[in-house]
Design a protein around this motif. Structure first.
Motif, PDB file in Angstrom:
ATOM      1  N   UNK A  40       1.436   5.857  -2.534  1.00  6.76           N
ATOM      2  CA  UNK A  40       2.311   6.804  -1.448  1.00  6.76           C
ATOM      3  C   UNK A  40       2.955   6.150  -0.402  1.00  6.76           C
ATOM      4  N   UNK A  41       2.922   4.773  -0.272  1.00  6.34           N
ATOM      5  CA  UNK A  41       3.497   4.011   0.720  1.00  6.34           C
ATOM      6  C   UNK A  41       3.013   4.604   1.816  1.00  6.34           C
ATOM      7  N   UNK A  42       1.784   4.188   2.043  1.00  7.95           N
ATOM      8  CA  UNK A  42       0.935   4.840   3.610  1.00  7.95           C
ATOM      9  C   UNK A  42       1.751   4.099   4.342  1.00  7.95           C
ATOM     10  N   UNK A  43       1.551   4.702   5.743  1.00 11.57           N
ATOM     11  CA  UNK A  43       1.847   4.266   6.965  1.00 11.57           C
ATOM     12  C   UNK A  43       1.187   2.815   7.282  1.00 11.57           C
ATOM     13  N   UNK A  44       0.077   2.809   7.064  1.00 11.80           N
ATOM     14  CA  UNK A  44      -0.526   1.132   6.982  1.00 11.80           C
ATOM     15  C   UNK A  44       0.129   0.323   6.372  1.00 11.80           C
ATOM     16  N   UNK A  45       0.655   0.495   4.959  1.00  6.63           N
ATOM     17  CA  UNK A  45       1.364  -0.357   3.990  1.00  6.63           C
ATOM     18  C   UNK A  45       2.728  -0.653   4.706  1.00  6.63           C
ATOM     19  N   UNK A  46       3.326   0.506   4.922  1.00  5.98           N
ATOM     20  CA  UNK A  46       4.736   0.333   5.389  1.00  5.98           C
ATOM     21  C   UNK A  46       4.815  -0.505   6.790  1.00  5.98           C
ATOM     22  N   UNK A  69      11.173   3.393   2.919  1.00  4.10           N
ATOM     23  CA  UNK A  69      10.055   3.844   1.850  1.00  4.10           C
ATOM     24  C   UNK A  69      10.798   3.937   0.748  1.00  4.10           C
ATOM     25  N   UNK A  70      12.043   4.221   0.297  1.00  9.59           N
ATOM     26  CA  UNK A  70      12.367   4.215  -0.963  1.00  9.59           C
ATOM     27  C   UNK A  70      12.797   2.869  -1.149  1.00  9.59           C
ATOM     28  N   UNK A  71      13.117   2.188  -0.360  1.00  8.89           N
ATOM     29  CA  UNK A  71      13.361   0.723  -0.867  1.00  8.89           C
ATOM     30  C   UNK A  71      12.109  -0.150  -1.175  1.00  8.89           C
ATOM     31  N   UNK A  72      11.006   0.316  -0.295  1.00 14.15           N
ATOM     32  CA  UNK A  72       9.611  -0.150  -0.784  1.00 14.15           C
ATOM     33  C   UNK A  72       9.278   0.354  -2.345  1.00 14.15           C
ATOM     34  N   UNK A  73       9.433   1.537  -2.367  1.00 14.12           N
ATOM     35  CA  UNK A  73       8.940   2.152  -3.599  1.00 14.12           C
ATOM     36  C   UNK A  73       9.503   1.265  -4.839  1.00 14.12           C
TER      37      UNK A  73
END
Length: 286
Positions: free
Chosen positions: A228-234, A200-204
């Motif tokens: 929010x970096x949703x679970x779906x997107x993650x 998540x931090x990497x994606x943010x």
């Protein structure tokens, strides 16, 4: 220059300890990966390419991507000619226009008209004393205009931080001929909480950049998914699980029209060379 199969995308090969990078490149070649991709966020990127070419014999070395704001086209063309003269046609020049927040942070207002800037850069490569062949360069591309430029002024496209659905879209934009080589980020862990803690931090950090955030919206994700970096997107952007899970995602890209997929392994320590994970992936590929 034949590019197929699976490659490795690695910041460690570019910015890690040079001796370890050379040893790792040689091992990755022996493990059967077909290309090694390195980023460019500053510094002498062609020196890194030369270092990896000298450490290997067959594998292709590719920039993913060379930042066009940081290197003059005439110098890049001269360096390209020198490297291919010494090592054969094993250097694939990936070129990209980067992101406004990164470029403007040092020189406000410099980043503008990325499509025009890319065209001008390609004009410079073509006008050099020893031009970089069109068939040996690819463009970082996400949206339709840059994808179309990739099909006409380069050998194809290298999309970063995308999904198999985007690969399908990119293939439709490129048509049947051009090369399509997406990057796929992976985490080899069965622990979902651990995966999100790392990913998540990497994606943010990437989704804070308009190019990537807008591409997610274009692909059907919501502003809330992005913020929010949703679970779906993650789950769409990072393939996490065991090796078979990663290979399924790679195959989804290939079935969607990719010619080659370069895998980027994330770990808890971004400075760490992920040797164990690379070896596990190579074994699964075999």
């Amino acid at each position: 220059m034949d590019l197929a199969g699976v490659g490795v995308w690695s910041s460690q090969l570019r910015y890690g300890d040079p001796a370890q990078a050379a040893e790792s490149a040689a091992e990755l070649e022996e493990l059967g990966f077909t290309a090694l991709w390195i980023p460019d966020v500053g510094g002498p990127v062609l020196d890194s390419v030369a270092h990896l070419l000298a450490a290997t014999e067959r594998v292709m070395i590719a920039t993913g991507i060379l930042n066009l704001w940081m290197h003059e086209p005439a110098e890049v063309a001269g360096g390209y000619a020198d490297l291919t003269g010494r090592h054969g046609e094993r250097f694939l020049l990936g070129i990209g226009c980067s992101h406004a927040p990164l470029i403007d942070s040092k020189e406000p207002g410099r980043y503008r008209k990325p499509l025009a800037a890319t065209r001008a850069y390609l004009d410079g490569l073509d006008a050099a004393e020893q031009p970089v062949p069109v068939q040996n360069r690819v463009l970082a591309a996400l949206g339709p205009k840059m994808l179309q430029l990739s099909a006409t002024r380069a050998r194809g496209a290298h999309p970063y931080l995308t999904t198999p659905d985007h690969t399908r879209y990119a293939r439709e934009q490129l048509g049947a001929g051009p090369l399509l080589v997406p990057e796929q980020t992976v985490l080899i862990t069965d622990d979902g909480d651990a995966a999100r803690e790392i990913g998540v931090p990497w994606l943010r950090s990437y989704l804070a950049l308009p190019n990537y955030a807008n591409n997610m919206l274009r692909m059907g994700f919501t502003p809330e998914d992005v913020s929010t970096v949703s679970d779906r997107l993650f789950d769409a952007l990072i393939a996490w699980g065991d090796e078979e899970t990663v290979l399924r995602r790679v195959n989804e890209h290939l079935q969607a029209g990719a010619d080659h997929v370069c895998v980027q392994v994330l770990t808890a320590d971004p400075r760490e060379f992920p040797h164990e994970q690379w070896r596990r992936l190579a074994a699964a590929l075999r």
